[in-house]
Scaffold this active site. Structure first.
Site, short mmCIF file in Angstrom:
data_model
loop_
_atom_site.label_atom_id
_atom_site.label_comp_id
_atom_site.label_asym_id
_atom_site.label_seq_id
_atom_site.Cartn_x
_atom_site.Cartn_y
_atom_site.Cartn_z
N ALA A 39 -8.32 26.52 67.33
CA ALA A 39 -8.92 25.34 66.71
C ALA A 39 -7.96 24.69 65.71
CB ALA A 39 -10.23 25.72 66.02
N GLU A 40 -7.21 25.51 64.99
CA GLU A 40 -6.24 24.98 64.03
C GLU A 40 -5.06 24.32 64.74
OE1 GLU A 40 -7.59 28.44 60.86
OE2 GLU A 40 -5.72 28.66 62.00
N ASP B 189 -7.53 37.43 59.22
CA ASP B 189 -6.89 38.01 58.05
C ASP B 189 -6.21 39.33 58.41
OD1 ASP B 189 -8.03 35.91 56.51
OD2 ASP B 189 -9.87 37.07 56.29
#
Length: 332
Positions: free
Chosen positions: A205-206, A276
């Protein structure tokens, strides 16, 4: 394929590493309730609260993952003078993080993502709602203080991990000015602004937002064109695109793209914070001397393990080493 022995040697070097983590420190709150009945006031479920837990998220989760893997961590970021900020600081200190670069700001609200999970007796909780409490963006004077704190944290450190969730604790200009030997960045909203870093780990998506295109449902050829394009734009040495149930894709200058299928079950229990974990392991592996494919292999294994745990989770070197041995022992 990188041998198990080589990957285990990389893991063995983790406790000798010191990494600085600079970014937005987020509180991930999980409230679980048991379904009691439907409300007479509105067509909604009434839940009886059973559990409530608060875990480090965002850059704080990346830092906690590194600490769980044996890496020495110097954390830089901001917390509010509130209950969430106090809880996060206590958890950092229990995990052995160096928190001299973490500033508590009286007018700042600790970013908090509250997830409401509903369950029946003898069933697994399912998320039904998320409520985000967000602060006003940090002002330039506070950003400058964090920039100085990051410079101090980098003295003697092998790498800088940047975690930008859009709350202003870290900026592209600040990360570039830090001058770390190895900088890996995960940016939720502005990955294209982080030019000249060593590595980047955006999700699909980024990548779509950075390049103004659509990857969902597209084939591998479209993904590879997008990956090469973003690699050139960022000017980085390693671009690792996380793809959820489709695994990872690694792009490096002068090399053909590499792809990894997801490790373990494609039916994840909880994907909260998986990115993360991926950047934590990828950064530590690069700092420990691994090449891009070896670091991506370890990051892929770590991501596959952590999504099978509930909530915002970490994993240990023992768990990751066990996965390395398991994969190497499977028939190809």
């Amino acid at each position: 394929m990188t041998s198990a022995g080589a990957l285990l040697e990389v893991l063995d070097r983790f406790p000798r590493l010191t990494l600085a983590v600079w970014g937005d420190l987020v509180a991930d709150e999980f409230i679980t309730g048991e379904i009691a009945r439907v409300s007479r006031e509105a067509p909604v479920l009434i839940l009886k609260q059973r559990t409530r837990a608060l875990a480090p998220g965002g850059g704080a989760n990346a830092a906690m993952n590194l600490a769980a893997l044996g890496v020495r961590v110097r954390l830089v970021g901001a917390l509010g003078a509130d209950a969430a900020g106090e809880s996060l600081r206590e958890q950092f200190e229990r995990a052995g993080l160096d928190v001299r670069g973490v500033r508590t700001l009286p007018r700042y609200v600790t970013p908090t993502k509250s997830r409401l999970l509903a369950r029946h007796a003898h069933t697994s909780p399912q998320q039904v709602l998320r409520l985000d409490r967000e602060p006003e963006p940090l002002r330039p004077p506070e950003q400058q203080r964090l920039t100085r704190a990051a410079a101090r944290a980098l003295r003697g450190a092998q790498a800088l991990l940047v975690s930008d969730y859009g709350y202003g604790a870290v900026t592209p200009d600040g990360a570039a000015a830090a001058g770390a030997r190895l900088t890996a960045v995960d940016a939720r909203f502005q990955i294209a602004a982080y030019r000249g870093m060593s590595a980047a780990t955006p999700n699909e998506a980024e990548v779509e937002a950075a390049l103004n295109l659509r990857l969902a449902g597209a084939g591998r050829e479209v993904l590879e064109r997008a990956g090469r394009r973003l690699l050139r734009r960022l000017g980085c040495r390693h671009l690792l695109i996380t793809r959820g149930r489709d695994g990872l894709a690694l792009f490096e200058p002068g090399r053909a793209p590499r792809h990894w299928p997801v490790f373990g079950s494609r039916q994840a229990l909880d994907v909260t914070g998986a990115g993360d974990t991926v950047i934590a392991v990828f950064t530590a592996a690069l700092a420990a001397g691994a090449d891009g494919p070896a670091a991506a292999t370890l990051a892929n294994l770590a991501g596959g393990l952590v999504v099978m745990k509930p909530g915002t989770a970490t994993l240990t070197r023992t768990e990751l080493a066990r996965a390395v041995r398991e994969v190497q022992s499977l028939p190809s």
